[in-house]
Design a protein around this motif. Structure first.
Motif, short mmCIF file in Angstrom:
data_model
loop_
_atom_site.label_atom_id
_atom_site.label_comp_id
_atom_site.label_asym_id
_atom_site.label_seq_id
_atom_site.Cartn_x
_atom_site.Cartn_y
_atom_site.Cartn_z
N GLY A 149 0.61 -0.74 -0.02
CA GLY A 149 -0.53 0.00 -0.21
C GLY A 149 0.85 1.55 0.13
N GLY A 150 1.87 1.49 0.34
CA GLY A 150 3.13 2.17 0.90
C GLY A 150 3.02 2.87 -0.53
N PRO A 151 3.70 2.05 -1.86
CA PRO A 151 3.85 3.35 -3.09
C PRO A 151 2.58 3.32 -3.56
CG PRO A 151 4.86 1.17 -3.12
CD PRO A 151 4.23 0.86 -2.03
N ALA A 152 1.59 2.77 -3.44
CA ALA A 152 0.43 3.97 -4.63
C ALA A 152 -0.11 4.45 -3.64
CB ALA A 152 -0.92 2.48 -3.87
N HIS A 153 0.16 4.67 -1.99
CA HIS A 153 -0.17 6.08 -1.43
C HIS A 153 0.83 7.00 -1.89
CE1 HIS A 153 -1.40 8.84 1.51
NE2 HIS A 153 -0.17 9.02 2.37
N ALA A 154 1.83 6.78 -2.04
CA ALA A 154 3.01 7.92 -2.62
C ALA A 154 2.48 9.12 -3.65
CB ALA A 154 3.99 7.14 -3.32
N GLN A 155 1.40 7.57 -4.79
CA GLN A 155 1.31 7.93 -6.19
C GLN A 155 0.91 10.02 -5.75
OE1 GLN A 155 -0.66 5.55 -8.64
NE2 GLN A 155 1.05 3.93 -8.59
N GLY A 156 -0.01 9.97 -5.04
CA GLY A 156 -0.48 11.29 -4.15
C GLY A 156 -1.67 11.08 -5.20
N ALA A 157 -3.12 12.46 -4.96
CA ALA A 157 -4.19 12.13 -4.91
C ALA A 157 -4.06 12.91 -7.31
CB ALA A 157 -4.31 14.00 -4.79
N VAL A 158 -4.42 11.68 -8.30
CA VAL A 158 -5.04 11.71 -9.21
C VAL A 158 -5.64 12.58 -9.25
CG1 VAL A 158 -4.73 10.80 -11.26
CG2 VAL A 158 -3.42 9.89 -9.49
N PRO A 159 -6.31 13.70 -10.83
CA PRO A 159 -7.71 14.70 -10.91
C PRO A 159 -8.24 13.06 -11.24
CG PRO A 159 -5.87 15.30 -12.73
CD PRO A 159 -5.00 14.12 -11.37
N GLY A 160 -9.43 13.25 -11.30
CA GLY A 160 -10.85 12.23 -11.77
C GLY A 160 -10.94 12.70 -12.84
N TYR A 161 -12.20 12.26 -13.46
CA TYR A 161 -12.97 13.18 -14.54
C TYR A 161 -13.91 13.78 -14.08
CZ TYR A 161 -11.63 8.80 -16.66
OH TYR A 161 -10.73 7.22 -17.49
N GLY A 162 -14.22 14.30 -13.19
CA GLY A 162 -15.19 15.45 -12.91
C GLY A 162 -14.77 16.68 -12.37
N GLU A 163 -13.57 16.58 -11.87
CA GLU A 163 -13.47 17.81 -11.67
C GLU A 163 -12.36 18.70 -12.71
OE1 GLU A 163 -9.54 16.68 -8.52
OE2 GLU A 163 -10.24 15.16 -7.91
N PRO A 164 -12.51 20.06 -11.66
CA PRO A 164 -12.50 21.10 -12.49
C PRO A 164 -11.07 21.16 -12.63
CG PRO A 164 -13.36 21.96 -10.97
CD PRO A 164 -13.72 20.60 -10.75
N ALA A 165 -10.16 21.83 -13.96
CA ALA A 165 -9.04 21.72 -14.61
C ALA A 165 -8.50 23.28 -13.56
CB ALA A 165 -8.06 22.07 -15.80
N LYS A 166 -7.39 23.33 -12.77
CA LYS A 166 -6.87 24.73 -12.04
C LYS A 166 -6.29 25.50 -13.30
CE LYS A 166 -4.86 21.80 -8.44
NZ LYS A 166 -3.85 21.06 -7.70
N ASP A 167 -6.48 26.20 -12.96
CA ASP A 167 -6.67 27.99 -13.72
C ASP A 167 -4.85 28.06 -13.85
OD1 ASP A 167 -8.57 28.78 -14.47
OD2 ASP A 167 -9.71 29.58 -12.36
#
Length: 92
Positions: free
Chosen positions: A14-32
């Motif tokens: 589970g450590g390497p999977a947690h290290a990947q961080g947050a992956v933007p999903g399909y419904g999330e708006p793109a950051k300006d």
């Protein structure tokens, strides 16, 4: 003991999977983007287009061009085949 080893393996995987961080999903708006980021992307796009325009146009390549002749093939005149003579008396 086996349960403890299985739990340790799951925790270690589970450590390497947690290290990947947050992956933007399909419904999330793109950051300006900041104006500086927008300008750098625009400059990079212009440089890319300039580099594409500097590439010369290639003529269509013909890989068999050296082998193929320009004139159409001529019909070969067939001559009657000469009979083969054998020195022995046995026909084949």
């Amino acid at each position: 003991m086996k349960v403890l080893c299985a739990a340790a393996m799951i925790a270690l995987l589970g450590g390497p999977a947690h290290a990947q961080g947050a992956v933007p999903g399909y419904g999330e708006p793109a950051k300006d983007k900041s104006p500086q980021e927008k300008a750098s992307e625009r400059d990079a796009e212009k440089a890319y287009q300039r580099s594409l325009n500097s590439i010369p146009e290639k003529a269509a390549s013909d890989p068999w061009g050296a082998v193929r002749s320009e004139s159409p093939p001529k019909a070969a005149a067939k001559s009657p085949a000469a009979k083969k003579t054998t020195t022995s008396g046995n026909p084949n």
